[in-house]
Design a protein around this motif. Sequence first.
Motif, short mmCIF file in Angstrom:
data_model
loop_
_atom_site.label_atom_id
_atom_site.label_comp_id
_atom_site.label_asym_id
_atom_site.label_seq_id
_atom_site.Cartn_x
_atom_site.Cartn_y
_atom_site.Cartn_z
N HIS A 178 5.72 -10.94 -8.89
CA HIS A 178 4.72 -10.23 -8.08
C HIS A 178 3.39 -10.02 -8.80
CE1 HIS A 178 7.45 -9.61 -4.81
NE2 HIS A 178 8.34 -9.04 -5.58
N LEU A 285 -5.79 -9.77 -9.19
CA LEU A 285 -6.16 -10.18 -7.83
C LEU A 285 -4.92 -10.41 -6.97
CD1 LEU A 285 -9.18 -12.50 -8.64
CD2 LEU A 285 -9.26 -10.44 -7.22
N GLN A 286 -3.88 -10.97 -7.58
CA GLN A 286 -2.63 -11.16 -6.82
C GLN A 286 -2.10 -9.82 -6.31
OE1 GLN A 286 0.60 -13.11 -8.91
NE2 GLN A 286 2.04 -12.71 -7.24
N CYS A 288 -3.80 -6.98 -6.01
CA CYS A 288 -4.78 -6.39 -5.07
C CYS A 288 -4.70 -7.03 -3.69
CB CYS A 288 -6.20 -6.56 -5.60
SG CYS A 288 -6.56 -5.44 -6.94
N SER A 289 -4.27 -8.29 -3.63
CA SER A 289 -4.27 -8.98 -2.33
C SER A 289 -3.22 -8.41 -1.38
CB SER A 289 -4.08 -10.50 -2.53
OG SER A 289 -2.76 -10.80 -2.94
N ARG A 290 -2.39 -7.46 -1.87
CA ARG A 290 -1.42 -6.78 -0.97
C ARG A 290 -2.04 -5.61 -0.24
NH1 ARG A 290 2.49 -5.90 -5.66
NH2 ARG A 290 2.70 -3.78 -4.86
N PHE A 291 -3.20 -5.16 -0.71
CA PHE A 291 -3.75 -3.90 -0.18
C PHE A 291 -5.04 -4.17 0.60
CE2 PHE A 291 -1.26 -3.09 -3.97
CZ PHE A 291 -0.31 -2.21 -3.45
N ARG A 292 -5.28 -3.34 1.58
CA ARG A 292 -6.45 -3.57 2.43
C ARG A 292 -7.74 -3.03 1.83
NH1 ARG A 292 -5.05 -5.59 7.44
NH2 ARG A 292 -7.19 -5.33 8.08
N GLU A 293 -7.61 -2.10 0.86
CA GLU A 293 -8.81 -1.51 0.27
C GLU A 293 -8.84 -1.79 -1.23
OE1 GLU A 293 -11.17 -0.19 2.01
OE2 GLU A 293 -10.02 -0.43 3.87
N PRO A 294 -10.03 -1.89 -1.80
CA PRO A 294 -10.10 -2.06 -3.27
C PRO A 294 -9.55 -0.83 -3.97
CG PRO A 294 -12.24 -2.46 -2.23
CD PRO A 294 -11.35 -1.86 -1.18
N ILE A 314 -14.04 -8.88 -11.35
CA ILE A 314 -13.52 -9.02 -9.99
C ILE A 314 -14.05 -7.91 -9.08
CG2 ILE A 314 -11.51 -10.29 -10.80
CD1 ILE A 314 -9.79 -7.89 -10.32
#
Lengths: 347, 347
Positions: A178, A285-286, A288-294, A314
């Motif tokens: 993950h 980034l991987q 973070c790509s699960r979440f809609r907000e930074p 990033i």
Amino acid sequence: MIPLTGLSDRIVIGWDIGGAQTKCAAVGPDGAPVGKGSRSFEVWKGPEELDEVLKSLGQEFCASERAVMAVTMTAELCDCFRTKMEGVLFVLDSFRRSFPSSEVWCISGRGKWKSLEEAALSPGDFAATNWRAAAAWLARSFGSGLWVDTGSTTTDIIPLIDGVPAALGSTDTERLIHGELVYTGVVRSNPDTLTDRVPVKGSMCRVADERFSSMGDCYLILGDMDASSYTAPTCDGRPADLHHAVSRLARLSCSDTDSINVHEARIMAVYLREKQIGVISEAMLQVCSRFREPLSVIPSGAGKFLVSEAARRIGLPETGLSGVIPDGYETHLPAYAAAAGFLSTFK
Amino acid sequence: MIPLTGLSDRIVIGWDIGGAQTKCAAVGPDGAPVGKGSRSFEVWKGPEELDEVLKSLGQEFCASERAVMAVTMTAELCDCFRTKMEGVLFVLDSFRRSFPSSEVWCISGRGKWKSLEEAALSPGDFAATNWRAAAAWLARSFGSGLWVDTGSTTTDIIPLIDGVPAALGSTDTERLIHGELVYTGVVRSNPDTLTDRVPVKGSMCRVADERFSSMGDCYLILGDMDASSYTAPTCDGRPADLHHAVSRLARLSCSDTDSINVHEARIMAVYLREKQIGVISEAMLQVCSRFREPLSVIPSGAGKFLVSEAARRIGLPETGLSGVIPDGYETHLPAYAAAAGFLSTFK
């Protein structure tokens, strides 16, 4: 196990039993830190010495039988153990032998504290837990964020959402999948794992698949780290200084200090630093790509300078640990958080 | 060829004949810039149209027979030509047809100006010259430095030492080998050439080997570039705007805007930007590894924001073009330098 009582006058020693380093940090009954310690100890070279390491570190706090041990570990992965379960049991046995009359508690992969005797009944649940207590501690403190800890050997990337860790992986394998664990760090990592070639005298030169140098050599050369942060043996057993770091890194391209000078070694080191930041950024980034907000990044560990740089690249904001972890305890975050988290759970 | 005379009352038009874009810039007899022009023109789609493109651009300067043409090119690599020699000869013939009574001069891979008629005798020496005149111009202006031009399609990395270009490569193949040419740029590059997977919804997702999107889409999404800098057709023929850029980039992971939103596309774009900066940094370090001292970086081109960032990462100082290239002519650097360099060579 008799339920834990009487924490009001006992110190809690948190432990972080890694494969190459053992660390501890103690808090008093009021939660104030009372000390910390560490040993460079490569478990696979002689696991039977762990008892001595634990006892000698424990003595620094005059660990009486009234001290409570709060244990996290990753040392069970060492290949001196046939399986991780065998490794966990070995660590537990070592604690029992080293502190025969102390209460010893361990945090599970799901974040639950269990007595040593309970843990021994399902050792698989207690492997690879050194990030668990710290993640819970930071989630309580920050609410939400992306905790990124780059240590000597590995990097943990743990999302914290609404006061609780939101990791998907509980075993190391799941965490690697993950992007929550990256096996790269600022001291022990082998440059060979980051690239198959380096810039040398105008060419991209293939590298030697030997254990000639470590990323710690690069950071010595670049001035990002000093010798006191080089918390592992060097590859050639020679000192952790600029001259010897250049000599070790030169061998990555089958060269030596007769033909590679400091400036040339520096270019190799800059290149390797770029590769390592790239590996860490990718995993961030991987996740973070699960979440809609930074998420705001919380950097920690000996390599937190790499984490800050990756966050900047990033486009994520950064939040410091100041005020959350006592001064001087950042380098002992898993051990400190084990102690403090244990205390606040049971007090 | 009759030796060139009488430049004291003639304008010189410099040309940069690329595969996907044709640019020109003119200077007057006193060296002052008098105009510039460009066309998006994909030579491989219909090379026979080059005559029209040249004539129409030339007319913007009322190109009389007294104008002198100073030609550089890279269009000869287009696969509509069987070989590069065939491509060079095609470009030369097109100039002769388009400007039948003008003097036409071409710069060689070794930096020598030759008349069109001479160039046609050894066309191989006149391929891939669009960086030559600019390198000479910048070397005269700056003395030493590392000129890094990231355009829509490619990146040139040219060391300048003591007033002259110190490139090792003269053909494109040699330049690729030495790190002096990297086939990556901010508009036309295919994300597939930078990575085999991208972060999507918590996983690293393999990418589709199609021509669904370009790096220009990433830079639109990230706000690094606006539509006016998107100097190439988009992959789907739809507009160069945020909405359509997200739609194109989503297809890289075989997805679409029903399942990938702007934030998720942004994470993919950040990741791809990191990869592209990494490719440029690597080549810069390769070139730098030939020299004993750090060089100051001179960024140019539509992607100079990537060059500045790469320079910062690898610890090199930066020098701007201000005062060396007239305002507004930076985007036409090879063409401007061809004109100005030709004039100063022969005046």
